[in-house]
Design a protein around this motif. Structure first.
Motif, PDB file in Angstrom:
ATOM      1  N   GLU A 145       0.793  -1.221   0.000  1.00 31.90           N
ATOM      2  CA  GLU A 145       0.000   0.000   0.000  1.00 31.90           C
ATOM      3  C   GLU A 145       0.836   1.286   0.000  1.00 31.90           C
ATOM      4  OE1 GLU A 145      -2.660  -0.424   3.251  1.00 31.90           O
ATOM      5  OE2 GLU A 145      -3.952  -1.893   2.210  1.00 31.90           O
ATOM      6  N   PRO A 146       1.962   1.367   0.721  1.00 33.17           N
ATOM      7  CA  PRO A 146       2.768   2.596   0.603  1.00 33.17           C
ATOM      8  C   PRO A 146       3.290   2.834  -0.810  1.00 33.17           C
ATOM      9  CG  PRO A 146       3.375   1.384   2.574  1.00 33.17           C
ATOM     10  CD  PRO A 146       2.478   0.480   1.781  1.00 33.17           C
TER      11      PRO A 146
ATOM     12  N   ALA B 121       0.354   4.085  -2.872  1.00 28.84           N
ATOM     13  CA  ALA B 121      -0.121   5.413  -2.481  1.00 28.84           C
ATOM     14  C   ALA B 121       0.613   6.525  -3.203  1.00 28.84           C
ATOM     15  CB  ALA B 121       0.032   5.593  -0.968  1.00 28.84           C
ATOM     16  N   SER B 122       1.744   6.220  -3.799  1.00 27.66           N
ATOM     17  CA  SER B 122       2.533   7.209  -4.547  1.00 27.66           C
ATOM     18  C   SER B 122       2.542   6.824  -6.014  1.00 27.66           C
ATOM     19  CB  SER B 122       3.965   7.269  -4.008  1.00 27.66           C
ATOM     20  OG  SER B 122       4.796   8.028  -4.872  1.00 27.66           O
TER      21      SER B 122
ATOM     22  N   GLN C  83       4.751   3.746  -7.550  1.00 28.49           N
ATOM     23  CA  GLN C  83       4.039   2.668  -8.235  1.00 28.49           C
ATOM     24  C   GLN C  83       4.560   2.482  -9.662  1.00 28.49           C
ATOM     25  OE1 GLN C  83      -0.474   1.033  -8.962  1.00 28.49           O
ATOM     26  NE2 GLN C  83      -0.210   3.200  -8.532  1.00 28.49           N
TER      27      GLN C  83
END
Length: 237
Positions: A23-24, A27-28, A32
């Protein structure tokens, strides 16, 4: 290398399976597009070489006629997730997010196989289009006055654009080097094969010339040969 490839695959799968690790990165936009998706693509690429050599040889032989299809799958499977709308949909839907990772993995697998079975002009065409696509989207992310993805901030978008431009340029340089090496290897292999075949070619040419010179003698000899007693074309006594 035998240990590095399985460890790299395990690391990618663990990252995807553990939400606290995945997820971190999701989130970017920059993380990603520049780390997570390339990592999944590389995992697919590496997985094409984990099978035993005998199985790989059989798979390469079976998939060689489908090199064009493999490159199309690779281009569509990865290029789709450069679209901002696709990234937004992946953030909103777990099913689309899972499809994102699956298609990128298959794209990497298809690329790893295609590089071994496809002709280099075909790889250059599709690879060049992917490099151009990355450069185009990267410049678009940098120059856009507003954010293109509702899920990411504009600064993150611009950072992703800079990374896409740099990464695409690097892939382009690697692709040109690969093509030069592959084309040179093909030419040297053809030259070596021709050199090995020169004695046979010379013998055949000599035999051909000898046949042409002695054609009349051979025809005369054939005419004097006694015909067999069997067959419908036998002349009557």
């Amino acid at each position: 290398m035998r240990i590095v490839r399985p460890l790299a695959l395990v690391a990618v799968f663990v990252t995807l399976a553990v939400p606290a690790l995945r997820e971190p990165l999701e989130a970017s936009m920059a993380l990603q597009m520049l780390a997570l998706l390339p990592g999944v693509f590389a995992a697919g690429w590496l997985s094409a070489r984990l099978a035993p050599a005998r199985w790989q040889a059989r798979a390469m032989a079976a998939l060689r006629p489908h090199a064009l299809s493999l490159l199309v799958v690779a281009a569509l499977g990865y290029g789709l997730w450069m679209l901002p709308i696709a990234l937004d949909l992946a953030r909103l839907s777990p099913a689309v997010n899972a499809a994102k990772f699956a298609t990128v993995f298959v794209a990497g697998l298809s690329t790893g196989i295609a590089l071994r079975v496809a002709a280099w002009p075909l790889v250059l065409f599709f690879g060049g289009n992917m490099v151009w696509m990355g450069l185009t989207f990267g410049m678009l992310f940098i120059d856009a006055p507003a954010r293109l993805c509702a899920s990411y901030l504009i600064d993150d978008q611009r950072m992703a654009g800079v990374g896409l431009v740099a990464g695409s340029a690097g892939v382009g340089v690697w692709l040109l080097a690969w093509v030069v090496r592959r084309a040179g290897w093909s030419n040297s292999e053809d030259s070596e094969k021709t050199a090995k075949d020169w004695p046979a070619i010379a013998v055949n040419a000599g035999q051909k010339g000898l046949t042409q010179k002695g054609r009349k003698q051979q025809l005369r000899a054939a005419a004097t040969t006694v015909a067999p007693d069997k067959g419908p074309d036998r002349a009557p006594d």
